[in-house]
Design a protein around this motif. Structure first.
Motif, PDB file in Angstrom:
ATOM      1  N   LYS A 116       0.832  -1.212   0.000  1.00 31.79           N
ATOM      2  CA  LYS A 116       0.000   0.000   0.000  1.00 31.79           C
ATOM      3  C   LYS A 116       0.863   1.257   0.000  1.00 31.79           C
ATOM      4  O   LYS A 116       0.632   2.197  -0.751  1.00 31.79           O
ATOM      5  N   THR A 117       1.888   1.265   0.850  1.00 26.25           N
ATOM      6  CA  THR A 117       2.755   2.442   0.933  1.00 26.25           C
ATOM      7  C   THR A 117       3.526   2.617  -0.373  1.00 26.25           C
ATOM      8  O   THR A 117       3.695   3.740  -0.863  1.00 26.25           O
ATOM      9  N   VAL A 118       3.961   1.499  -0.932  1.00 22.56           N
ATOM     10  CA  VAL A 118       4.646   1.544  -2.232  1.00 22.56           C
ATOM     11  C   VAL A 118       3.729   2.154  -3.295  1.00 22.56           C
ATOM     12  O   VAL A 118       4.142   2.999  -4.089  1.00 22.56           O
ATOM     13  N   PHE A 169      -2.833   9.913   1.971  1.00 21.03           N
ATOM     14  CA  PHE A 169      -2.878   9.559   3.390  1.00 21.03           C
ATOM     15  C   PHE A 169      -2.629   8.074   3.585  1.00 21.03           C
ATOM     16  O   PHE A 169      -3.371   7.241   3.078  1.00 21.03           O
ATOM     17  N   ASP A 170      -1.596   7.768   4.361  1.00 23.01           N
ATOM     18  CA  ASP A 170      -1.269   6.371   4.645  1.00 23.01           C
ATOM     19  C   ASP A 170      -1.757   6.018   6.057  1.00 23.01           C
ATOM     20  O   ASP A 170      -1.903   6.904   6.900  1.00 23.01           O
ATOM     21  N   GLU A 171      -1.966   4.741   6.291  1.00 21.14           N
ATOM     22  CA  GLU A 171      -2.409   4.232   7.607  1.00 21.14           C
ATOM     23  C   GLU A 171      -3.709   4.903   8.035  1.00 21.14           C
ATOM     24  O   GLU A 171      -3.894   5.305   9.192  1.00 21.14           O
ATOM     25  N   ILE A 172      -4.618   4.998   7.077  1.00 24.23           N
ATOM     26  CA  ILE A 172      -5.837   5.764   7.274  1.00 24.23           C
ATOM     27  C   ILE A 172      -6.766   5.112   8.301  1.00 24.23           C
ATOM     28  O   ILE A 172      -7.678   5.754   8.832  1.00 24.23           O
TER      29      ILE A 172
END
Ligand SMILES: Nc1ncnc2c1ncn2[C@@H]1O[C@H](COP(=O)(O)OP(=O)(O)O)[C@@H](O)[C@H]1O
Ligand SMILES: [Mg+2]
Length: 398
Positions: free
Chosen positions: A55-57, A176-179
Motif C-alpha cells: 500500500k505504501t509503495v 494519506f497512509d495508515e488511514i
C-alpha cells in the motif's frame, strides 16, 4: 551471489526494483488526476489491504505520477491524532501546498483568502486545544472554518484551497497512509470536505491507504463514501505477477530463476509482495551461480523464516500483553483465515463477552480486523504460523 548487487527490497515502503501487478490501480490514479484537471468528477480511491501487500509503495507511485503531472502533493502518515492535532497537521499540509503553488509575496486575493481560512481553522484548534501555531496570528476569515465543527471547518479549508489552486491552474492531491488510524469523526470530516470540492469541480482530492478495517470505520458515512470513493483491495499477487516480482529484479542483475525454483518460492511466500522480497533477498545470499535453482530456494527458506520471525512478526508480537498473546495464540489454534469470536473464546475456555475487551484491543492496535460481523482475522499474513512457532503450547487465560 554478491550482497552488493542484491536487487530485492524487503523494507516497509521500499520501492521494488520490479513493481508487479498494480497496473489497474496506477491507471485509475492517472484517470482520476486527468479528469479532475478537466473539472470532471471522478471517484477517488481508498486502497486497503493487509500488512506487506504494497500500500505504501503504491502511494509512492501515486506521488511520482502526481508530481509528473504537475500536481501538488501533500503526504501524511496518520497516527492516532486527537482532533486538535489533526487540524494542525491538515493545516500545515494545506499551507505548504499553497506555498508550493505560489510564494507568499505573490499571493493574489484567492490565496490570501485561503491563508486566512487556514488561520481560522487553526485558531479554532487553539481555542479548543490551546495549541500554539506560528501563523495563528495571521488575519483570519470570520465565518469560515471557525464553526468549531470539524466537518464544516475542513470543508471551508478544502474549498478555499481548491479555489486558489484552480485559479493557478494546479491541483492538490492528499496522500494519506495508515488511514485506519483516523478517528471516525476525522474520516467523516474528510469525506464531507471531499464531497464539497467534488460538487464544486475543484482540483483537490484525497487518496488513502490502510488496513481492511477502514470499510467498517466509515460506518454511517458509508453509502455517502461509496459514491465518492472506490475501495480497491490489494493483496497477494497472482502467479504470473509473483514470478515477475522475483525474476524481474534477478534479470536486471544478470541472473534468473529456474521455473521450479519460482514455483517453490511462490508456495513459501503465498505470493505476498513483502514475503517475496524477503525470500528473494535470502535466496540471493545463498545462491552460488546466476541460475537460481529450486535447491537454492529451499536452502534459503530457514533464513527467510528466521528473518521474518525476528523482525516483521516479532515487533508486532512484542507490543502485546500476555493476555493479548494468549488470544492470538488461541486464534492460531483454529488455523488460518477468519475466526469466529465465539470459537476463539471456547479455545480459551471463556465466554465471548469475557474476552471481547482483549479482542477489541487487538483490533485497536491494528493486529486484527473484522472481515465479517462476529469474525476476526490477522492483519499480518501468515501470522498464525508464526504464533504456533513462537508459542508452541496453547495457554488458557488465567
Ligand atoms: N507491486 C509490488 N511488487 C513487488 N514488490 C512489492 C510490490 N509492492 C510492494 N512490494 C514490496 O513489498 C514490501 C511491502 O510494501 P509496503 O508498501 O510497505 O506494504 P504495506 O504498506 O501494504 O504494508 C516492500 O518490501 C516492497 O518493496
Ligand atoms: Mg504501509
Amino acid at each position: 551471489m554478491d550482497p552488493l548487487t542484491n536487487p530485492y527490497t524487503p523494507n516497509a515502503g521500499a520501492q521494488p526494483t520490479t513493481l508487479a501487478g498494480r497496473n489497474p490501480q496506477l491507471d485509475s490514479f492517472d484517470l482520476l488526476l486527468a479528469r479532475l484537471m478537466r473539472g470532471r468528477p471522478q471517484q477517488s480511491m481508498i486502497v486497503t489491504g493487509l500488512r506487506g501487500v504494497g500500500k505504501t509503495v503504491l502511494l509512492g507511485q501515486f506521488r511520482k505520477k502526481a508530481l509528473a503531472a504537475n500536481w501538488v502533493v501533500a503526504e501524511l502518515e496518520i497516527r492516532k491524532h486527537d482532533d486538535t492535532e489533526f487540524r494542525r497537521m491538515m493545516a500545515s499540509r494545506m499551507r505548504t501546498a499553497l506555498l508550493e503553488i505560489s510564494p507568499k509575496a505573490r499571493w493574489n486575493e484567492r490565496f490570501q483568502k485561503a491563508g486566512r481560512v487556514l488561520a481560522s481553522f487553526t485558531l479554532t484548534a487553539d481555542l479548543t486545544g490551546t495549541v500554539q501555531i506560528g501563523y495563528a496570528a495571521d488575519a483570519t476569515e470570520p465565518g469560515k472554518a471557525d464553526h468549531g465543527d470539524l466537518a464544516l471547518d475542513l470543508t471551508d479549508v478544502f474549498v478555499a484551497v481548491g479555489e486558489a489552486a484552480a485559479d493557478a491552474g494546479r491541483g492538490v492531491v492528499l496522500l494519506f497512509d495508515e488511514i485506519q488510524f483516523l478517528a471516525p469523526a476525522q474520516l467523516e470530516a474528510l469525506i464531507s470536505a471531499i464531497h464539497k470540492v467534488v460538487q464544486r469541480s475543484l482540483p483537490v482530492t484525497m487518496v488513502g491507504a490502510g488496513l481492511p478495517l477502514i470499510a467498517e470505520l466509515v460506518g454511517d458515512a458509508r453509502s455517502y463514501a461509496e459514491r465518492l470513493f472506490q475501495f480497491p483491495t490489494i493483496g497477494d499477487l497472482d502467479d504470473r505477477d509473483a514470478r515477475e516480482a522475483l525474476d524481474g529484479p534477478a534479470k536486471i542483475e544478470g541472473a534468473s530463476f529456474e521455473s521450479d525454483a519460482l514455483e517453490l518460492a511462490l508456495q513459501i511466500t503465498g505470493r505476498y509482495p513483502y514475503f517475496l522480497q524477503e525470500l528473494g533477498y535470502a535466496v540471493w545470499g545463498v545462491a552460488s551461480g546466476t541460475v537460481i535453482t529450486r535447491g537454492d530456494v529451499s536452502d534459503a527458506e530457514a533464513l527467510y523464516t528466521a528473518k521474518l520471525d525476528e523482525s516483521f512478526f516479532r515487533v508486532r508480537f512484542d507490543r502485546c500483553t500476555n493476555r493479548q498473546k494468549q488470544y492470538l495464540r488461541a486464534m492460531a489454534e483454529l488455523g488460518p483465515g477468519k475466526q469466529k469470536a465465539q470459537d476463539v473464546a471456547s479455545v480459551l475456555k471463556r465466554e465471548s463477552s469475557q474476552v471481547a475487551p482483549i479482542r477489541a484491543e487487538l483490533i485497536g492496535m491494528g493486529l486484527l480486523y473484522t472481515p465479517d460481523y462476529g469474525y476476526a482475522d490477522f492483519t499480518v499474513p501468515h501470522f498464525e504460523s508464526f504464533m504456533l512457532r513462537v508459542m508452541p503450547d496453547l495457554e488458557v487465560i488465567g
